[in-house]
Scaffold this motif. Structure first.
Motif: not given
Length: 436
Positions: A289, A291-292, A296, A385, A388-389
């Protein structure tokens, strides 16, 4: 019997050291976090700071209460099991079951009150540190001063002794009445937790990548699955041992000992599974979370910061308590094997060979705990994951899992070997004679 309980605690304080340590840490954590309620209710605290403090106190305070119960129950179960002969002698001498219950509960209450009193100062310092932590991250205004008042003190005075008394009754029931009824019920609760965990984890796919509730369901799924595996700990250990073939005398004897003591070791295995699952899932998902969000270019909201702080705090508390539970349980269980080690040495085994057996036992327990704990964690990590990614296994998992595995192995194998080495200092003949 209450007088006998106090006399027992005074005469043999070392017997209750593990229980005292669990009660002390539990009371310190519970009072430190509940002091945030006192701080939030102080005059002049703004609404945002108050909400942050109350949320942290409510979430972590609840986890802390449960952990106090399980940590004290683990220590008391080992304590009561080792005193089974003493309790049976008291019963045959005329003591009623009610009198035995009052004695054991009285011991637990006495130790809990001492632990709570000793924990007041650390709780004050810990609460102050928590407020400063929230202030450093901008979640609490710099003008807010820490307050340690009625809520914090009452939580320590009432919660810790109450949890200790309940844990004492549970421990005495397990030892004096056997565990047949509990064993019959365990599969029902275990399967219910596994099904609920699978449903919660799969519910992750119903959310969008930026939904604030995205992490909640996979985290709950991992926790429920780990609870299910933990409740099945004796069967899991027996099943793995049935397929495990270790060469050499140390390996054969370690597997034999683990099979014979599977029920006694279930508490240690439960702690390992819960520790592995909760730590790995929470830390990995939080890393993904963070890192995302960084990728962004967005700024974390106050709610996101609160969630991150709570995640790390909860994991930290779990790590501390699980390590205490493991160390206490393993230390007590290994110390209790003095006669067994003495018999092995009289039969021709060297101290090195005995240590080798203990090391293999600890390694097998660690591997089994890590295996099922990791499976539970992956059930939450993978759905999170993917949503989210768009990946399946995050790169952050390797580092987190390695750290978790290192802590679990050090606590399990390290404590077992350290304690066994101390027990082996006693001459074999004396160890057999004293234990007899």
């Amino acid at each position: 019997m209450l007088v006998l309980a106090l006399r027992s605690v005074r005469q043999r304080p070392g017997r209750f050291l593990a229980t005292l340590l669990s009660a002390f840490l539990g009371a310190a954590i519970v009072m430190a976090f509940n002091s945030l309620h006192d701080t939030a209710g102080a005059p002049g605290v703004d609404a945002v700071s108050s909400e942050t403090l109350r949320t942290a106190a409510g979430v972590v305070g609840g986890y802390g209460t449960l952990l106090v119960f399980f940590a004290v129950a683990s220590a008391l179960t080992v304590n009561v099991r080792q005193r089974a002969a003493e309790l049976e002698l008291l019963r045959r001498s005329g003591a009623t079951p009610g009198q035995l219950r009052r004695m054991v509960v009285g011991e637990a209450l006495a130790v809990a009150l001492v632990g709570t009193a000793a924990a007041v100062l650390p709780a004050v310092l810990g609460g102050r540190l928590l407020v400063e932590l929230f202030q450093d991250t901008g979640q609490v205004a710099a003008s807010v001063d820490h307050s340690f008042g009625t809520v914090a003190l009452s939580s320590g005075v009432f919660v810790t002794p109450a949890a200790s008394a309940g844990a004492a009754l549970l421990a005495l029931r397990r030892v004096t009445r056997g565990r047949r009824r509990t064993v019959r019920r365990r599969p029902v609760f275990a399967w219910a937790a596994l099904v609920a965990g699978a449903v919660a984890a799969s519910s992750t796919f119903a959310f969008s990548a930026r939904d604030e509730m995205l992490m909640a369901f996979p985290a709950q799924g991992a926790i429920l699955l780990s609870v299910g595996f933990a409740l099945m700990a004796p069967r899991l250990l027996t099943g793995v041992l049935g397929r495990l073939a270790l060469g050499g005398a140390s390996g054969w004897l370690a597997v034999r000992n683990l099979r014979r003591r599977a029920g006694e070791l279930s508490g240690i295995l439960m702690a390992l599974i819960l520790f592995t699952a909760v730590s790995t899932a929470t830390l990995t998902m939080q890393a993904v979370e963070s890192d995302e969000v960084a990728a962004s270019g967005l700024v974390k909201s106050v709610d996101a910061k609160n969630l991150e702080t709570l995640n790390y705090t909860v994991v930290g508390i779990i790590v501390v308590f699980v390590c205490v539970m493991l160390v206490n349980s393993l230390y007590a269980a290994t110390t209790y094997r003095g006669r067994e080690f003495g018999q092995q040495r009289l039969a021709g085994a060297t101290p090195g060979q005995v240590l080798g057996v203990v090391g293999v036992e600890g390694l097998v327990l660690t591997v089994v705990g890590l295996l099922f704990g990791t499976l539970a964690a992956l059930a939450g990590i993978v759905p999170f994951t993917v949503v989210r990614s768009d990946a399946v296994l995050p790169g952050q998992l390797t580092g987190v899992w390695t750290a978790v595995a290192a802590v679990g192995a050090a606590a399990t194998v390290g404590t077992s070997l350290f304690t066994a080495r101390r027990v082996l200092r006693t001459p074999a003949v004396r160890a057999v004679g004293v234990a007899a």
